[in-house]
Design a protein around this motif. Structure first.
Motif, short mmCIF file in Angstrom:
data_model
loop_
_atom_site.label_atom_id
_atom_site.label_comp_id
_atom_site.label_asym_id
_atom_site.label_seq_id
_atom_site.Cartn_x
_atom_site.Cartn_y
_atom_site.Cartn_z
N ILE A 134 83.92 -23.78 -17.70
CA ILE A 134 85.37 -23.74 -17.48
C ILE A 134 85.85 -25.07 -16.91
CG2 ILE A 134 87.23 -22.64 -16.16
CD1 ILE A 134 85.50 -20.06 -16.22
N ASN A 135 85.14 -25.57 -15.90
CA ASN A 135 85.52 -26.83 -15.25
C ASN A 135 84.29 -27.46 -14.62
OD1 ASN A 135 86.55 -28.95 -13.78
ND2 ASN A 135 88.13 -27.77 -12.74
N SER A 136 83.77 -28.48 -15.26
CA SER A 136 82.53 -29.10 -14.79
C SER A 136 82.70 -29.84 -13.47
CB SER A 136 82.00 -30.08 -15.85
OG SER A 136 82.93 -31.13 -16.08
N GLU A 137 83.96 -30.06 -13.05
CA GLU A 137 84.21 -30.78 -11.80
C GLU A 137 84.06 -29.89 -10.57
OE1 GLU A 137 84.81 -34.12 -11.60
OE2 GLU A 137 84.32 -34.06 -13.74
N ILE A 138 84.06 -28.58 -10.77
CA ILE A 138 83.92 -27.68 -9.63
C ILE A 138 82.51 -27.76 -9.07
CG2 ILE A 138 83.93 -25.26 -8.89
CD1 ILE A 138 86.05 -24.70 -11.00
N LYS A 139 82.40 -27.95 -7.76
CA LYS A 139 81.09 -28.00 -7.10
C LYS A 139 80.63 -26.57 -6.82
CE LYS A 139 81.69 -32.51 -6.53
NZ LYS A 139 80.95 -33.51 -7.32
N VAL A 140 79.33 -26.33 -6.95
CA VAL A 140 78.77 -25.00 -6.68
C VAL A 140 77.64 -25.12 -5.67
CG1 VAL A 140 77.66 -22.95 -7.62
CG2 VAL A 140 79.38 -24.16 -8.98
N VAL A 141 77.77 -24.41 -4.57
CA VAL A 141 76.73 -24.34 -3.54
C VAL A 141 76.10 -22.96 -3.62
CG1 VAL A 141 76.25 -24.37 -1.07
CG2 VAL A 141 77.91 -25.97 -2.03
N ILE A 142 74.83 -22.91 -4.00
CA ILE A 142 74.10 -21.65 -4.11
C ILE A 142 73.64 -21.20 -2.73
CG2 ILE A 142 72.01 -20.54 -4.97
CD1 ILE A 142 74.05 -20.97 -7.16
N LEU A 143 73.84 -19.92 -2.45
CA LEU A 143 73.41 -19.34 -1.18
C LEU A 143 72.54 -18.13 -1.51
CD1 LEU A 143 74.07 -20.20 1.72
CD2 LEU A 143 75.85 -18.45 1.77
N THR A 144 71.30 -18.13 -1.02
CA THR A 144 70.39 -17.04 -1.36
C THR A 144 69.49 -16.69 -0.19
OG1 THR A 144 68.69 -16.32 -2.96
CG2 THR A 144 68.67 -18.63 -2.29
N SER A 145 68.96 -15.48 -0.22
CA SER A 145 68.09 -15.01 0.86
C SER A 145 66.62 -15.28 0.59
CB SER A 145 68.30 -13.51 1.10
OG SER A 145 68.06 -12.79 -0.09
N HIS A 146 66.30 -15.77 -0.62
CA HIS A 146 64.90 -16.07 -0.93
C HIS A 146 64.83 -17.23 -1.90
CE1 HIS A 146 65.43 -13.97 -4.84
NE2 HIS A 146 66.15 -13.13 -4.13
N ASN A 147 63.69 -17.91 -1.92
CA ASN A 147 63.51 -19.09 -2.75
C ASN A 147 62.47 -18.82 -3.84
OD1 ASN A 147 65.38 -20.63 -1.34
ND2 ASN A 147 63.86 -21.42 0.10
N ASP A 148 62.86 -18.09 -4.85
CA ASP A 148 62.01 -17.87 -6.00
C ASP A 148 61.97 -19.13 -6.85
OD1 ASP A 148 62.25 -16.99 -9.15
OD2 ASP A 148 60.71 -15.85 -8.06
N ASN A 149 60.76 -19.57 -7.22
CA ASN A 149 60.62 -20.83 -7.95
C ASN A 149 61.52 -20.92 -9.17
OD1 ASN A 149 58.47 -20.84 -6.10
ND2 ASN A 149 57.21 -22.10 -7.45
N GLN A 150 61.49 -19.88 -10.02
CA GLN A 150 62.27 -19.93 -11.25
C GLN A 150 63.76 -19.90 -10.99
OE1 GLN A 150 60.47 -20.54 -14.09
NE2 GLN A 150 62.52 -21.14 -14.77
N GLU A 151 64.16 -19.14 -9.95
CA GLU A 151 65.58 -19.10 -9.60
C GLU A 151 66.08 -20.46 -9.16
OE1 GLU A 151 66.47 -16.10 -6.73
OE2 GLU A 151 66.73 -14.54 -8.25
N VAL A 152 65.26 -21.17 -8.38
CA VAL A 152 65.65 -22.51 -7.93
C VAL A 152 65.88 -23.41 -9.13
CG1 VAL A 152 64.85 -24.59 -6.75
CG2 VAL A 152 64.49 -22.35 -5.69
N LEU A 153 64.91 -23.46 -10.03
CA LEU A 153 65.00 -24.35 -11.19
C LEU A 153 66.14 -23.94 -12.12
CD1 LEU A 153 61.19 -24.73 -11.93
CD2 LEU A 153 62.70 -26.38 -10.81
N ASN A 154 66.32 -22.65 -12.31
CA ASN A 154 67.40 -22.18 -13.17
C ASN A 154 68.77 -22.47 -12.57
OD1 ASN A 154 65.60 -21.23 -15.08
ND2 ASN A 154 65.69 -19.11 -14.40
N SER A 155 68.86 -22.41 -11.25
CA SER A 155 70.12 -22.73 -10.58
C SER A 155 70.50 -24.19 -10.80
CB SER A 155 70.01 -22.46 -9.07
OG SER A 155 69.81 -21.09 -8.81
N LEU A 156 69.52 -25.06 -10.68
CA LEU A 156 69.77 -26.49 -10.87
C LEU A 156 70.12 -26.79 -12.32
CD1 LEU A 156 66.93 -27.94 -8.63
CD2 LEU A 156 69.34 -27.64 -8.06
#
Length: 227
Positions: free
Chosen positions: A85-107
Motif C-alpha cells: 500500500i505504501n512502502s514508506e510506512i515504517k513497521v516495527v515488529i513486536l513479538t513475545s518469542h524469536n522464532d528463526n523463520q519468523e524473524v527472517l520472514n519479517s525482514l
C-alpha cells in the motif's frame, strides 16, 4: 503530510502511529508509552491486521507497531500488505518469542525493526524514534539468527565474502553502528561529526554495498560478517 511542532526553537516532525495488537491492555500500555513522545502525532489503534489495513488506506500513517501473533492475518502477512500500500510506512515488529523463520520472514516482508515484547517501554520509544530517523533496529537476541541463516546457505562450501566492498575504516565503523540500530543523529553524536558528514558516509556505504536502504545494508553486513 507531517505536522510540525516547534519545541524550544527546535523543529519536531509529528508522526502518526498505528498500534496493531489484539490484547487491549497491551495496546493501552503501548499507547500510553508513546503519548508523551515529542515525535508522536495522532495514535491509531487496531486489534486485527484487517482493521489495520483499512486504517492505512484511509489515513496518513508514518509508523506501525505490529504484533506478530494476530488473529486471522498475522503480522508478517500484514507487513507485506502495508508495504504494498505504501512502502514508506515504517513497521516495527513486536513479538513475545524469536522464532528463526519468523524473524527472517519479517525482514523479508519489509519490517524496519524487530523487538521483543520484553523491551523496556522507554527503550521502545527510543527505538521508534531511531526508525523514524531512518535506522534499522534488531533486538540483540536475533543477530545470531540472521548469521545462522547465512551459514546454512553455505553448508557445503567454506564461507568467503562475496567481494571486497572497499569500505574505509570510518565507513566500517558507521556500518557497525547501523547494524546496532543507531540513527544518523546518534551516529553523528557518538563519532563527534556533523549530521551531513554522517549522511555522506551512509550514502557511500549504501553505494558500495549495492543496497537501497539501511535495513538491507545491516542485513548484508550481518550475513557477510562485515562487522
Amino acid at each position: 503530510m507531517h505536522r510540525i511542532k516547534y519545541i524550544q526553537g527546535r523543529v519536531c516532525m509529528k508522526n502518526n502511529l498505528l498500534i496493531v495488537e489484539d490484547h487491549e491492555l497491551t495496546r493501552f500500555g503501548l499507547k500510553t508509552a508513546f503519548e508523551n513522545a515529542e515525535y508522536t502525532g495522532e495514535i491509531f489503534e487496531a486489534e486485527s491486521a484487517e482493521t489495520a489495513l483499512d486504517i492505512v488506506k484511509s489515513n496518513e500513517i508514518h509508523l506501525i507497531v505490529m504484533d506478530l501473533g494476530l488473529p486471522g492475518m498475522n503480522g508478517i502477512e500484514a507487513t507485506s500488505e502495508v508495504k504494498l500500500i505504501n512502502s514508506e510506512i515504517k513497521v516495527v515488529i513486536l513479538t513475545s518469542h524469536n522464532d528463526n523463520q519468523e524473524v527472517l520472514n519479517s525482514l523479508k516482508a519489509g519490517a524496519n525493526a524487530y523487538c521483543s515484547k520484553e523491551i523496556n517501554p522507554t527503550r521502545l520509544v527510543e527505538v521508534v524514534r531511531s526508525v523514524l530517523d531512518g535506522a534499522a533496529w534488531f533486538d540483540p537476541s536475533i543477530s545470531h539468527i540472521v548469521l545462522e541463516a547465512a551459514s546454512k546457505s553455505q553448508q557445503t562450501q567454506q564461507y568467503v565474502p562475496e567481494k571486497d566492498y572497499g569500505l574505509t575504516s570510518r565507513e566500517a565503523q558507521i556500518l557497525k553502528l547501523i547494524t546496532e540500530g543507531y540513527s544518523n543523529n546518534e551516529i553523528a553524536n557518538q563519532l563527534f561529526v556533523s549530521i551531513n558528514t554522517t549522511k555522506a558516509h551512509v550514502a557511500s556505504i549504501l553505494q558500495k554495498l549495492e543496497v537501497d536502504d539501511r535495513l538491507q545494508a545491516a542485513l548484508k553486513a550481518l550475513k557477510e560478517r562485515l562487522v
